[in-house]
Design a protein around this motif. Structure first.
Motif, short mmCIF file in Angstrom:
data_model
loop_
_atom_site.label_atom_id
_atom_site.label_comp_id
_atom_site.label_asym_id
_atom_site.label_seq_id
_atom_site.Cartn_x
_atom_site.Cartn_y
_atom_site.Cartn_z
N THR A 137 0.86 -1.19 0.00
CA THR A 137 0.00 0.00 0.00
C THR A 137 0.89 1.23 0.00
OG1 THR A 137 -0.16 0.38 2.40
CG2 THR A 137 -1.63 -1.29 1.45
N LEU A 138 0.29 2.40 0.12
CA LEU A 138 1.03 3.66 0.06
C LEU A 138 1.04 4.41 1.39
CD1 LEU A 138 -0.32 4.72 -3.45
CD2 LEU A 138 1.99 3.92 -2.93
N SER A 139 0.80 3.70 2.49
CA SER A 139 0.71 4.36 3.79
C SER A 139 2.06 4.79 4.35
CB SER A 139 0.00 3.45 4.80
OG SER A 139 0.70 2.23 4.95
N ALA A 140 3.17 4.24 3.81
CA ALA A 140 4.54 4.68 4.12
C ALA A 140 5.02 4.31 5.51
CB ALA A 140 4.70 6.18 3.88
N ALA A 141 4.43 3.31 6.14
CA ALA A 141 4.91 2.87 7.45
C ALA A 141 6.36 2.41 7.40
CB ALA A 141 4.03 1.73 7.98
N GLU A 142 6.80 1.95 6.25
CA GLU A 142 8.17 1.47 6.08
C GLU A 142 9.22 2.58 6.20
OE1 GLU A 142 6.61 2.68 2.05
OE2 GLU A 142 5.83 1.53 3.76
N CYS A 143 8.76 3.82 6.21
CA CYS A 143 9.68 4.96 6.17
C CYS A 143 10.08 5.48 7.53
CB CYS A 143 9.04 6.10 5.37
SG CYS A 143 8.75 5.69 3.64
N THR A 144 9.53 4.94 8.61
CA THR A 144 9.76 5.51 9.94
C THR A 144 10.25 4.46 10.93
OG1 THR A 144 7.60 5.10 10.96
CG2 THR A 144 7.78 7.00 9.47
N PHE A 145 10.71 4.96 12.08
CA PHE A 145 11.13 4.07 13.16
C PHE A 145 10.04 3.93 14.22
CE2 PHE A 145 12.45 8.35 14.34
CZ PHE A 145 12.10 8.44 15.68
N GLY A 146 8.89 4.52 14.00
CA GLY A 146 7.78 4.43 14.93
C GLY A 146 6.79 3.37 14.49
N ALA A 147 6.04 2.85 15.45
CA ALA A 147 5.03 1.83 15.15
C ALA A 147 3.80 2.08 16.01
CB ALA A 147 5.57 0.43 15.43
N GLY A 148 2.65 1.79 15.44
CA GLY A 148 1.40 1.89 16.18
C GLY A 148 0.69 0.55 16.20
N TYR A 149 0.05 0.26 17.31
CA TYR A 149 -0.76 -0.95 17.40
C TYR A 149 -1.93 -0.68 18.34
CZ TYR A 149 1.85 -1.80 21.76
OH TYR A 149 2.41 -1.68 23.01
N THR A 150 -2.89 -1.60 18.37
CA THR A 150 -4.11 -1.41 19.15
C THR A 150 -4.04 -2.23 20.43
OG1 THR A 150 -5.34 -1.13 17.09
CG2 THR A 150 -6.62 -1.50 19.08
N ASN A 151 -4.22 -1.57 21.58
CA ASN A 151 -4.14 -2.29 22.85
C ASN A 151 -5.45 -3.01 23.17
OD1 ASN A 151 -5.91 -0.35 23.87
ND2 ASN A 151 -4.34 0.75 25.03
N GLU A 152 -5.50 -3.64 24.35
CA GLU A 152 -6.67 -4.44 24.72
C GLU A 152 -7.94 -3.60 24.84
OE1 GLU A 152 -3.79 -4.39 26.27
OE2 GLU A 152 -3.04 -6.44 26.59
N GLU A 153 -7.77 -2.31 25.11
CA GLU A 153 -8.94 -1.42 25.25
C GLU A 153 -9.40 -0.85 23.90
OE1 GLU A 153 -6.17 -0.97 27.46
OE2 GLU A 153 -7.27 -2.38 28.73
N GLY A 154 -8.72 -1.19 22.82
CA GLY A 154 -9.09 -0.70 21.52
C GLY A 154 -8.50 0.64 21.15
N LYS A 156 -5.24 3.18 20.13
CA LYS A 156 -3.97 3.11 19.41
C LYS A 156 -2.85 3.58 20.33
CE LYS A 156 -2.20 2.10 15.33
NZ LYS A 156 -2.73 2.65 14.09
N VAL A 157 -1.81 2.79 20.43
CA VAL A 157 -0.64 3.15 21.22
C VAL A 157 0.59 3.07 20.33
CG1 VAL A 157 -1.60 2.46 23.43
CG2 VAL A 157 -0.39 0.78 22.06
N GLY A 158 1.63 3.79 20.73
CA GLY A 158 2.81 3.88 19.88
C GLY A 158 4.07 3.41 20.55
N LEU A 159 5.02 3.05 19.72
CA LEU A 159 6.36 2.66 20.14
C LEU A 159 7.33 3.26 19.15
CD1 LEU A 159 7.57 -0.91 21.09
CD2 LEU A 159 8.67 0.30 19.21
N ALA A 160 8.46 3.76 19.62
CA ALA A 160 9.43 4.35 18.71
C ALA A 160 10.86 4.08 19.20
CB ALA A 160 9.21 5.85 18.56
N HIS A 161 11.69 3.63 18.29
CA HIS A 161 13.12 3.45 18.57
C HIS A 161 13.83 3.49 17.21
CE1 HIS A 161 16.97 1.81 19.80
NE2 HIS A 161 16.57 1.88 21.06
#
Length: 378
Positions: A137-154, A156-161
């Motif tokens: 796809t064209l969302s460009a997630a491959e371009c960054t060092f950050g990541a988002g995912y969905t926690n148990e409460e629904g 969006k939370v982030g992680l970056a390194h």
């Protein structure tokens, strides 16, 4: 973090550790094995169920790797990367101590999931995993060092390194041809969202960030209508993939705040209501640009877009920024992507909750503006 300034012109650009970027038809076939960190590397593929079950792509990657390199495939990553899927994938990878490489195939969810899995591997072993990304796809997630995912409460939370950024990216038009058109076009608007919001981002540099973002905007406006009319054209696909890369990779690692209000609204709308991030950008970007036209510094940057989309500047930055907003809204409609929040079950009773989540406040001008924006998209 060092902020960039326009007057005087100053800034700092720090790139990610990207080692290689391949693009063009059949790039996976030609270059995948050369992206492995060693001749004995063991690889785990991270992807979603649709790509694994409805296309030949994952089988093709597995065949290229062969028994020598392929350690396993996890193909259950869902939209917005639910944490339960991440837990299961991370456990599967951890079971094979020989695994040193992840290959993410798909859109933002599998790519971000691979980043999180690499980080969890680091927490357990002290080492990050090598990451090769094959975006479809064209969302460009491959371009960054950050990541988002969905926690148990629904939520969006982030992680970056910095070490979570992919080491290699392979843009292959033959892979992208398998992507459904609405997903392809809507994630392109996500890329447009990146490029536009980086123009007024506090750490975005003039070179390469803003100048590459302007060329990305030009390419997206030029090739999206062409791709809609001729979706199997591999040249159009590749040009849009490169525009996606140019929309976000130039941000680099000198960043300490989110991209902007359109992205913040996207997170508030995406995971909680099951709205794909490409669609959230279709809903919010034009309206946010309209709001930003009242900010002189942001308007000065937004006005720069007009010559790149075939229009002339008037000399009135606010007026020109509004014209950019109108052009974005027209592009979204011309692509058949005009959406309403009610289509996703969002009603009047959710407006204040979304505004609070996006602004982290219960009042004030920004809060009121966001309430009005959300209401206009019901």
């Amino acid at each position: 973090m060092t902020e960039s300034t326009e007057h005087p012109l100053s800034g700092l650009w720090k790139p990610t550790h990207l080692h290689a970027l391949y693009y063009g038809s059949d790039s996976v076939q030609k270059h995948l094995l050369s992206c492995l960190p060693s001749s004995s590397s063991k690889v785990f593929i991270i992807t979603g169920s649709s790509l694994a079950s409805k296309t030949p792509l994952i089988k093709h990657v597995e065949a290229l790797l062969g028994a020598k390199h392929h350690a396993g495939t996890f193909s259950k990553i869902g939209q917005h990367a639910p944490v339960a899927h991440l837990d299961e994938a991370a456990d599967a990878v951890q079971k094979d101590e020989a695994v040193d490489t992840l290959i993410s195939v798909g859109g933002g969810s599998p790519i971000d999931s691979a980043k999180v899995i690499s980080y969890r591997h680091y927490e357990r072993s002290g080492n990050f995993l090598h990451h090769i990304s094959i975006p479809t796809t064209l969302s460009a997630a491959e371009c960054t060092f950050g990541a988002g995912y969905t926690n148990e409460e629904g939520a969006k939370v982030g992680l970056a390194h910095p070490e979570c950024a992919p080491h290699a990216i392979i843009y292959d038009a033959t892979f992208a041809k398998e992507t459904p058109q609405r997903l392809w076009l809507s994630t392109a608007i996500r890329a447009l969202d990146h490029a536009v919001e980086l123009l007024y981002h506090p750490t975005a540099t003039e070179v390469p960030t803003k100048q590459l973002c302007l060329t990305a905007i030009a390419s997206l406006f030029t090739y999206l209508p062409k791709s809609k009319n001729d979706p199997q054209n591999e040249d159009y696909i590749t040009r849009l993939q490169l525009a996606s890369f140019s929309s976000l990779y130039p941000l680099g690692t000198n960043v300490n705040v989110g991209l902007g209000l359109s992205h913040t609204l996207g997170y508030a709308l995406g995971s909680p209501y099951g709205i794909p991030h490409g669609i959230t950008s279709c809903l919010t970007l034009a309206r946010v640009v309209n709001l930003k036209s009242s900010d002189p510094e942001a308007a000065e940057q937004l006005a720069r877009v007009l010559p790149f989309i075939g229009r002339s500047r008037s000399g009135d930055n606010k007026k020109d920024a509004v014209e950019v907003a109108d052009a974005i809204e027209k592009l979204v409609k011309d692509l058949g992507l005009d959406s309403r929040l009610r289509d996703y079950g969002v009603g009047e009773d959710q407006i204040l909750k979304i505004a609070r989540l996006a602004t982290k406040t219960d009042g004030g001008q920004l809060y009121d503006d966001v309430v009005s924006l959300i209401r206009s998209k019901l």
